[in-house]
Design a protein around this motif. Structure first.
Motif, PDB file in Angstrom:
ATOM      1  N   LEU A 114     -22.184 -30.513   8.381  1.00 48.73           N
ATOM      2  CA  LEU A 114     -21.632 -30.129   7.092  1.00 48.73           C
ATOM      3  C   LEU A 114     -22.234 -30.976   5.978  1.00 48.73           C
ATOM      4  O   LEU A 114     -22.535 -30.468   4.888  1.00 48.73           O
ATOM      5  N   LYS A 115     -22.444 -32.254   6.249  1.00 43.08           N
ATOM      6  CA  LYS A 115     -23.030 -33.117   5.227  1.00 43.08           C
ATOM      7  C   LYS A 115     -24.478 -32.726   4.940  1.00 43.08           C
ATOM      8  O   LYS A 115     -24.935 -32.803   3.791  1.00 43.08           O
ATOM      9  N   GLN A 116     -25.206 -32.287   5.946  1.00 46.25           N
ATOM     10  CA  GLN A 116     -26.580 -31.829   5.718  1.00 46.25           C
ATOM     11  C   GLN A 116     -26.598 -30.644   4.756  1.00 46.25           C
ATOM     12  O   GLN A 116     -27.438 -30.584   3.847  1.00 46.25           O
ATOM     13  N   HIS A 117     -25.686 -29.718   4.939  1.00 46.51           N
ATOM     14  CA  HIS A 117     -25.605 -28.580   4.022  1.00 46.51           C
ATOM     15  C   HIS A 117     -25.205 -29.046   2.624  1.00 46.51           C
ATOM     16  O   HIS A 117     -25.713 -28.515   1.623  1.00 46.51           O
ATOM     17  N   TYR A 118     -24.302 -30.020   2.560  1.00 47.98           N
ATOM     18  CA  TYR A 118     -23.872 -30.537   1.253  1.00 47.98           C
ATOM     19  C   TYR A 118     -25.067 -31.090   0.484  1.00 47.98           C
ATOM     20  O   TYR A 118     -25.253 -30.785  -0.705  1.00 47.98           O
ATOM     21  N   ALA A 205     -22.838 -25.669  -6.989  1.00 45.07           N
ATOM     22  CA  ALA A 205     -21.872 -26.707  -7.387  1.00 45.07           C
ATOM     23  C   ALA A 205     -20.463 -26.362  -6.899  1.00 45.07           C
ATOM     24  O   ALA A 205     -19.715 -27.242  -6.456  1.00 45.07           O
ATOM     25  N   GLU A 206     -20.093 -25.088  -6.974  1.00 48.57           N
ATOM     26  CA  GLU A 206     -18.768 -24.682  -6.493  1.00 48.57           C
ATOM     27  C   GLU A 206     -18.656 -24.838  -4.984  1.00 48.57           C
ATOM     28  O   GLU A 206     -17.625 -25.289  -4.464  1.00 48.57           O
ATOM     29  N   ILE A 207     -19.718 -24.497  -4.271  1.00 50.11           N
ATOM     30  CA  ILE A 207     -19.689 -24.646  -2.818  1.00 50.11           C
ATOM     31  C   ILE A 207     -19.642 -26.123  -2.443  1.00 50.11           C
ATOM     32  O   ILE A 207     -18.901 -26.535  -1.542  1.00 50.11           O
ATOM     33  N   ARG A 208     -20.427 -26.937  -3.145  1.00 47.11           N
ATOM     34  CA  ARG A 208     -20.407 -28.377  -2.862  1.00 47.11           C
ATOM     35  C   ARG A 208     -19.027 -28.975  -3.089  1.00 47.11           C
ATOM     36  O   ARG A 208     -18.596 -29.875  -2.368  1.00 47.11           O
ATOM     37  N   ALA A 209     -18.316 -28.480  -4.086  1.00 44.07           N
ATOM     38  CA  ALA A 209     -16.963 -28.985  -4.329  1.00 44.07           C
ATOM     39  C   ALA A 209     -16.063 -28.712  -3.121  1.00 44.07           C
ATOM     40  O   ALA A 209     -15.276 -29.571  -2.712  1.00 44.07           O
ATOM     41  N   GLU A 210     -16.192 -27.518  -2.534  1.00 45.03           N
ATOM     42  CA  GLU A 210     -15.384 -27.219  -1.346  1.00 45.03           C
ATOM     43  C   GLU A 210     -15.823 -28.071  -0.156  1.00 45.03           C
ATOM     44  O   GLU A 210     -14.983 -28.545   0.619  1.00 45.03           O
ATOM     45  N   LEU A 211     -17.121 -28.273  -0.015  1.00 43.91           N
ATOM     46  CA  LEU A 211     -17.595 -29.113   1.080  1.00 43.91           C
ATOM     47  C   LEU A 211     -17.111 -30.548   0.934  1.00 43.91           C
ATOM     48  O   LEU A 211     -16.809 -31.211   1.935  1.00 43.91           O
ATOM     49  N   ASP A 430      -8.421 -20.421   2.042  1.00 44.86           N
ATOM     50  CA  ASP A 430      -7.589 -21.603   1.766  1.00 44.86           C
ATOM     51  C   ASP A 430      -6.121 -21.151   1.736  1.00 44.86           C
ATOM     52  O   ASP A 430      -5.535 -20.967   0.676  1.00 44.86           O
ATOM     53  N   ILE A 431      -5.525 -20.998   2.920  1.00 45.37           N
ATOM     54  CA  ILE A 431      -4.218 -20.330   3.023  1.00 45.37           C
ATOM     55  C   ILE A 431      -3.092 -21.117   2.374  1.00 45.37           C
ATOM     56  O   ILE A 431      -2.089 -20.523   1.961  1.00 45.37           O
ATOM     57  N   TYR A 432      -3.230 -22.450   2.279  1.00 45.95           N
ATOM     58  CA  TYR A 432      -2.173 -23.259   1.680  1.00 45.95           C
ATOM     59  C   TYR A 432      -2.534 -23.770   0.282  1.00 45.95           C
ATOM     60  O   TYR A 432      -1.769 -24.537  -0.312  1.00 45.95           O
ATOM     61  N   GLY A 433      -3.696 -23.382  -0.251  1.00 48.37           N
ATOM     62  CA  GLY A 433      -4.088 -23.821  -1.578  1.00 48.37           C
ATOM     63  C   GLY A 433      -4.368 -25.311  -1.663  1.00 48.37           C
ATOM     64  O   GLY A 433      -4.116 -25.942  -2.700  1.00 48.37           O
ATOM     65  N   ASN A 434      -4.931 -25.896  -0.596  1.00 49.39           N
ATOM     66  CA  ASN A 434      -5.172 -27.340  -0.553  1.00 49.39           C
ATOM     67  C   ASN A 434      -6.495 -27.765  -1.151  1.00 49.39           C
ATOM     68  O   ASN A 434      -6.756 -28.968  -1.275  1.00 49.39           O
ATOM     69  N   ASN A 435      -7.354 -26.826  -1.531  1.00 51.83           N
ATOM     70  CA  ASN A 435      -8.677 -27.185  -2.056  1.00 51.83           C
ATOM     71  C   ASN A 435      -8.677 -27.363  -3.571  1.00 51.83           C
ATOM     72  O   ASN A 435      -9.743 -27.572  -4.152  1.00 51.83           O
ATOM     73  N   VAL A 436      -7.536 -27.274  -4.179  1.00 53.15           N
ATOM     74  CA  VAL A 436      -7.466 -27.404  -5.643  1.00 53.15           C
ATOM     75  C   VAL A 436      -7.672 -28.863  -6.005  1.00 53.15           C
ATOM     76  O   VAL A 436      -7.059 -29.754  -5.401  1.00 53.15           O
TER      77      VAL A 436
END
Length: 436
Positions: A114-118, A205-211, A430-436
């Motif tokens: 995952l870090k490699q993709h980041y 940038a949006e994907i990196r934020a989730e990663l 993100d079923i519980y909304g924890n990525n905010v």
């Protein structure tokens, strides 16, 4: 007078606090320990760079202490000192921050991938957003399809060359979209529609934020992966038994509803209860079982429940209870059997949330795409496979028994909405909304 003295002391102390030596920087740049910590915490690059140097240094210390506090909440057993605040304090006092932080690096293939993709996304200067347009069905042609192929390639999807026209949504491309849609909790129809365009058009940038959210969650696990452990990824609705860093078995699970979420935690499987009874919590009684009994006076008896009142040594007949105004402290117990909510197997786990892994009589729900349906516990599609994978042989008969475990098996209930499969990024809703 005393209040004024305290305020004066605070004012006098402020310059001393502000003038503390930098811990993670030397000569206006990150030192070796700072580089290691920065790589663990992965601050948002632009926001971090905008801070004055002393504030950047303080941010690293503050955020690492936040990770240590999250570990304490996550871990349902005594946290080894090395992984808590005391270990950090010892490293500070002994001047061994570099060695200490090297020991904090998560040793899991999933983390490293995952870090490699980041980092790869950081170097992606161009990405291919998908323009809005009409829905494209499998077999149809559309001018957006070449851009769709390019975008999927940027995200790591290895696509087969188009068999016919390059602007056609062919069968292989449609299958890729189905997998993407299913992972995000969409209807897996293989069509290019508005929801699918929105997912694919997220910027690097949006994907990196989730990663970053997900890489941070890896820091809660023990840095060194155990030889064998159970990993339940809540948003993915999936359990994996890992053996020597490889998946030994996988199965579908049902997790808690958004209003009754399954907590992220680390614990151990301490035993296996065969033919368990079930004592529902007060919340489940109040919100689910009492309304069902009021609608249908035979519900509790038909489903094998007995009623226990405070101070009583024997159970009561459910027909003798006024269910419109039930006695305070009433307890329900469901006998083992085909209708028992825990099914035939319950995996005992110590934790303050009183959640566990268990069987269920209602197997049809595992066919649902969205499986956030329980009261917080994790229902298993194939509990017998997990029991066998952990070394148990199940006894015959209907007797309730607790089978001891040969060595405590670590269990991690995690909240990963992004991970890597076969070299490509996969996302879950993100079923519980924890990525905010």
């Amino acid at each position: 007078m005393m209040l004024r003295l305290i305020m004066v002391l605070l004012v006098l102390a402020w310059p001393l606090q502000a003038a503390q030596p930098l811990r993670w920087h030397s000569d206006n740049a990150l030192n070796e320990a700072g580089q290691l910590l920065h790589e663990l915490l992965l601050p948002e690059p632009a926001a971090f760079a905008s801070l004055p140097l002393p504030e950047r240094d303080a941010w690293l210390s503050r955020e690492w202490r936040r990770v240590l506090a999250e570990r304490e909440r996550f871990t349902q057993y005594r946290l080894p000192p090395e992984r808590g605040e005391s270990g950090f304090g010892d490293a500070l006092a002994g001047g061994e921050l570099v060695a200490y932080l090297r020991r904090q690096q998560p040793d899991y293939p999933g983390y490293r991938q995952l870090k490699q993709h980041y980092h790869a996304l950081a170097g992606l200067g161009h990405y291919t957003p998908l323009p809005p347009g009409a829905e494209v069905r499998p077999g149809e042609r559309d001018a957006t399809i070449p851009a769709l192929r390019q975008r999927l390639s940027e995200l790591g999807y290895g696509l087969a060359p188009p068999r016919g026209r390059a602007d056609a949504l062919d069968a292989s491309l449609s299958e890729v979209l189905k997998g993407l849609q299913q992972a995000h909790g969409l209807v897996a129809n293989g069509r290019l529609n508005d929801d699918t365009r929105a997912i694919l058009s997220r910027s690097p940038a949006e994907i990196r934020a989730e990663l970053r959210h997900n890489l941070r969650r890896w820091l809660l696990l023990p840095p060194a992966a155990p030889d064998r452990y159970v990993l339940v990824n809540i948003p993915a609705y999936r359990l994996t038994l890992m053996q020597n860093q490889r998946p030994e078995l996988e199965m579908k699970v049902i997790v808690g509803r958004p209003d009754w979420p399954t907590p992220a935690l680390a614990t151990h499987i301490d035993g296996l209860k065969v033919n368990p009874d079930w004592t529902p919590t007060a919340n489940i009684i109040r919100e689910d079982l009492l309304p069902a009994q009021r609608r249908d006076s035979g519900f509790l008896i038909r489903n094998g429940f007995s009623v226990w009142l405070p101070g009583e040594s024997s159970s009561q007949d459910p027909g003798t209870i006024n269910w419109l105004q039930p006695p305070a402290g009433l307890r329900l117990v469901q006998a083992p059997g085909p209708s028992n909510a825990l099914g035939r197997l319950k995996f005992e786990m110590h934790n303050r949330f009183d959640v566990y892994l268990h069987d269920t009589p209602d197997k049809s729900l595992f066919g649902e795409a969205h499986r956030a349906l329980s009261h917080g516990c994790v229902r298993l599609a194939e509990p017998e496979r997990l029991a066998a994978g952990l070394g148990w042989s199940l006894p015959a008969g209907n007797q309730t028994r607790i089978l001891p475990v040969s060595g405590r098996v670590p269990v991690y209930l995690v909240y990963f909405t992004a991970w890597v499969e076969q070299g490509r990024l996969v996302f879950a809703r993100d079923i519980y909304g924890n990525n905010v």
